[in-house]
Enzyme design. Structure first.
Site, mmCIF file in Angstrom:
data_model
loop_
_atom_site.group_PDB
_atom_site.id
_atom_site.type_symbol
_atom_site.label_atom_id
_atom_site.label_comp_id
_atom_site.label_asym_id
_atom_site.label_seq_id
_atom_site.Cartn_x
_atom_site.Cartn_y
_atom_site.Cartn_z
ATOM 1 N N MET A 93 -19.134 27.602 13.284
ATOM 2 C CA MET A 93 -18.042 26.822 13.849
ATOM 3 C C MET A 93 -17.682 27.220 15.278
ATOM 4 S SD MET A 93 -17.694 24.715 11.522
ATOM 5 C CE MET A 93 -16.245 23.813 12.026
ATOM 6 N N LYS A 94 -18.680 27.561 16.068
ATOM 7 C CA LYS A 94 -18.455 27.835 17.475
ATOM 8 C C LYS A 94 -19.478 27.052 18.303
ATOM 9 C CE LYS A 94 -15.100 30.976 17.924
ATOM 10 N NZ LYS A 94 -14.596 30.791 16.534
ATOM 11 N N ASN A 110 -28.787 22.065 13.961
ATOM 12 C CA ASN A 110 -27.459 22.081 13.356
ATOM 13 C C ASN A 110 -27.387 21.033 12.257
ATOM 14 O OD1 ASN A 110 -24.573 22.746 13.175
ATOM 15 N ND2 ASN A 110 -24.249 20.688 14.022
ATOM 16 N N THR A 111 -26.649 21.328 11.198
ATOM 17 C CA THR A 111 -26.349 20.353 10.170
ATOM 18 C C THR A 111 -24.877 19.964 10.274
ATOM 19 O OG1 THR A 111 -26.366 19.846 7.790
ATOM 20 C CG2 THR A 111 -25.969 22.158 8.414
ATOM 21 N N HIS A 112 -24.620 18.647 10.222
ATOM 22 C CA HIS A 112 -23.258 18.138 10.448
ATOM 23 C C HIS A 112 -22.878 17.186 9.315
ATOM 24 C CE1 HIS A 112 -19.764 17.070 12.864
ATOM 25 N NE2 HIS A 112 -20.005 15.797 12.574
ATOM 26 N N ALA A 145 -26.236 21.054 24.889
ATOM 27 C CA ALA A 145 -25.015 21.614 25.471
ATOM 28 C C ALA A 145 -23.770 20.831 25.084
ATOM 29 C CB ALA A 145 -25.137 21.672 26.993
ATOM 30 N N GLY A 146 -23.981 19.599 24.600
ATOM 31 C CA GLY A 146 -22.847 18.773 24.209
ATOM 32 C C GLY A 146 -22.351 19.099 22.815
ATOM 33 N N ASP A 148 -22.283 18.038 19.321
ATOM 34 C CA ASP A 148 -22.957 17.179 18.331
ATOM 35 C C ASP A 148 -23.648 15.988 18.970
ATOM 36 O OD1 ASP A 148 -20.199 17.798 16.104
ATOM 37 O OD2 ASP A 148 -22.088 18.870 16.336
HETATM 38 N N1 LIG Z 1 -23.670 23.661 22.078
HETATM 39 C C1 LIG Z 1 -23.449 23.307 20.801
HETATM 40 N N2 LIG Z 1 -23.051 24.238 19.912
HETATM 41 C C2 LIG Z 1 -22.843 23.887 18.615
HETATM 42 C C3 LIG Z 1 -23.005 22.553 18.203
HETATM 43 C C4 LIG Z 1 -23.436 21.582 19.163
HETATM 44 O O1 LIG Z 1 -23.655 20.378 18.847
HETATM 45 N N3 LIG Z 1 -23.649 22.015 20.439
HETATM 46 N N4 LIG Z 1 -22.716 22.194 16.863
HETATM 47 C C5 LIG Z 1 -21.830 23.146 16.207
HETATM 48 C C6 LIG Z 1 -21.392 22.815 14.844
HETATM 49 N N5 LIG Z 1 -20.285 21.860 14.960
HETATM 50 C C7 LIG Z 1 -20.490 20.611 14.456
HETATM 51 O O2 LIG Z 1 -21.495 20.315 13.792
HETATM 52 C C8 LIG Z 1 -19.069 22.238 15.592
HETATM 53 C C9 LIG Z 1 -18.529 23.485 15.344
HETATM 54 C C10 LIG Z 1 -17.335 23.865 15.957
HETATM 55 C C11 LIG Z 1 -16.678 23.005 16.822
HETATM 56 C C12 LIG Z 1 -15.439 23.472 17.515
HETATM 57 O O3 LIG Z 1 -14.660 22.675 18.026
HETATM 58 N N6 LIG Z 1 -15.259 24.800 17.536
HETATM 59 C C13 LIG Z 1 -14.125 25.441 18.267
HETATM 60 C C14 LIG Z 1 -13.504 26.584 17.469
HETATM 61 C C15 LIG Z 1 -13.337 26.246 16.002
HETATM 62 C C16 LIG Z 1 -13.076 27.524 15.183
HETATM 63 O O4 LIG Z 1 -13.225 28.630 15.726
HETATM 64 O O5 LIG Z 1 -12.748 27.381 13.982
HETATM 65 C C17 LIG Z 1 -14.688 26.077 19.548
HETATM 66 O O6 LIG Z 1 -15.927 26.343 19.604
HETATM 67 O O7 LIG Z 1 -13.856 26.357 20.417
HETATM 68 C C18 LIG Z 1 -17.208 21.752 17.066
HETATM 69 C C19 LIG Z 1 -18.405 21.359 16.449
HETATM 70 C C20 LIG Z 1 -22.426 24.534 16.298
HETATM 71 N N7 LIG Z 1 -22.470 24.858 17.712
HETATM 72 N N1 LIG Z 2 -19.096 20.725 12.650
HETATM 73 C C1 LIG Z 2 -19.764 21.727 11.877
HETATM 74 C C2 LIG Z 2 -19.498 21.541 10.418
HETATM 75 O O1 LIG Z 2 -18.513 20.942 10.000
HETATM 76 N N2 LIG Z 2 -20.432 22.078 9.608
HETATM 77 C C3 LIG Z 2 -20.336 21.936 8.167
HETATM 78 O O2 LIG Z 2 -19.780 23.105 7.565
HETATM 79 C C4 LIG Z 2 -20.204 23.108 6.198
HETATM 80 C C5 LIG Z 2 -20.646 24.515 5.870
HETATM 81 O O3 LIG Z 2 -20.696 24.676 4.483
HETATM 82 P P1 LIG Z 2 -21.119 26.115 3.856
HETATM 83 O O4 LIG Z 2 -20.361 27.177 4.625
HETATM 84 O O5 LIG Z 2 -20.732 26.017 2.415
HETATM 85 O O6 LIG Z 2 -22.614 26.239 4.051
HETATM 86 C C6 LIG Z 2 -21.344 22.090 6.077
HETATM 87 O O7 LIG Z 2 -20.923 20.897 5.448
HETATM 88 C C7 LIG Z 2 -21.695 21.820 7.514
HETATM 89 O O8 LIG Z 2 -22.220 20.532 7.741
#
Ligand SMILES: Nc1nc2c(c(=O)[nH]1)N[C@@H](CN(C=O)c1ccc(C(=O)N[C@@H](CCC(=O)O)C(=O)O)cc1)CN2
Ligand SMILES: NCC(=O)N[C@@H]1O[C@H](COP(=O)([O-])[O-])[C@@H](O)[C@H]1O
Length: 196
Positions: A93-94, A110-112, A145-146, A148
């Protein structure tokens, strides 16, 4: 001449939570890849599964560093120590920064829990429920870099059922993700698993 089978692709998995998708990768009996380490940005519950199997783990908390760039550089180093062919974000989640993207770009997956480009970000399941859609799903994509915005590798639709709460819908999506993520990683790594 029998086909030469290369060693499995080395995979580092990044998590932040329960790690059930990481567990699916660990449980996958696939010769094409092997999880060699699991990392996290916090002391995630999902790290226990890797530790129980004797796998290396690492934790790189944002709070432990002067700024985001320093954290990103430290995370890149921690990942690189395990010499991965692929890095999989499974509930990580970063947002990954230039150091990690520079070191592993093109080999970051990444899985979303949504059908991107719909519902990007950290709260995709909640957002899909709030939007009132009847179908959402799961996406596996390359990380850029974006947020998702990377190229989509695979997607599977998942129905939203009447009365679903966030946990019920997310559990249904995760069941699909566990298959989609393993299948996608097999596809990405199988091209190197045997050389005729
Ligand atoms: N450069 C990238 N890094 C990541 C991506 C991506 O597409 N580009 N995907 C994420 C996973 N993700 C969605 O699938 C996702 C995870 C976290 C966030 C977000 O807003 N995070 C915040 C903090 C949240 C927290 O600490 O609980 C942040 O980074 O400030 C958005 C999308 C994996 N990395
Ligand atoms: N934007 C990122 C995001 O939401 N990722 C999601 O977190 C869950 C992790 O489950 P887990 O910790 O049980 O594997 C998954 O559903 C994954 O797609």
């Amino acid at each position: 001449m029998p086909p030469v089978t290369q060693p499995p692709a080395r995979v580092v998995v990044l998590i932040s939570g329960a790690g059930t998708l990481c567990a699916a990768l660990l449980d996958a009996d696939e010769p094409a890849f092997a999880v060699v380490a699991v990392g996290a940005d916090r002391e995630a519950p999902g790290l226990a599964v890797a530790r129980e199997r004797g796998l290396p783990t690492f934790v790189v908390p944002l709070a432990g560093h002067a700024d985001r760039a320093a954290w990103d550089a430290a995370l890149a180093g921690a990942i690189a120590a395990h010499r991965p062919d692929w890095v999989v974000c499974a509930g990580f989640m970063k947002l990954l920064g230039p150091a990690v993207l520079g070191a592993f770009g093109g080999r970051l997956v990444n899985t979303h829990p949504a059908l991107l480009p719909a519902f990007p970000g950290a709260h995709a399941v909640r957002d899909a429920l709030a939007a009132g859609v009847t179908t959402t799903g799961a996406t596996v994509h390359l990380v850029d870099a974006g947020l998702d915005t990377g190229p989509v590798l695979a997607q599977t639709p998942v129905p939203v059922l009447p009365g679903d709460d966030e946990q019920q819908l997310h559990d249904r999506i995760k069941a699909v993700e566990r298959v989609l993520l393993v299948d996608t990683l097999v596809s990405l790594t199988s091209s190197r698993s045997s050389v005729p």
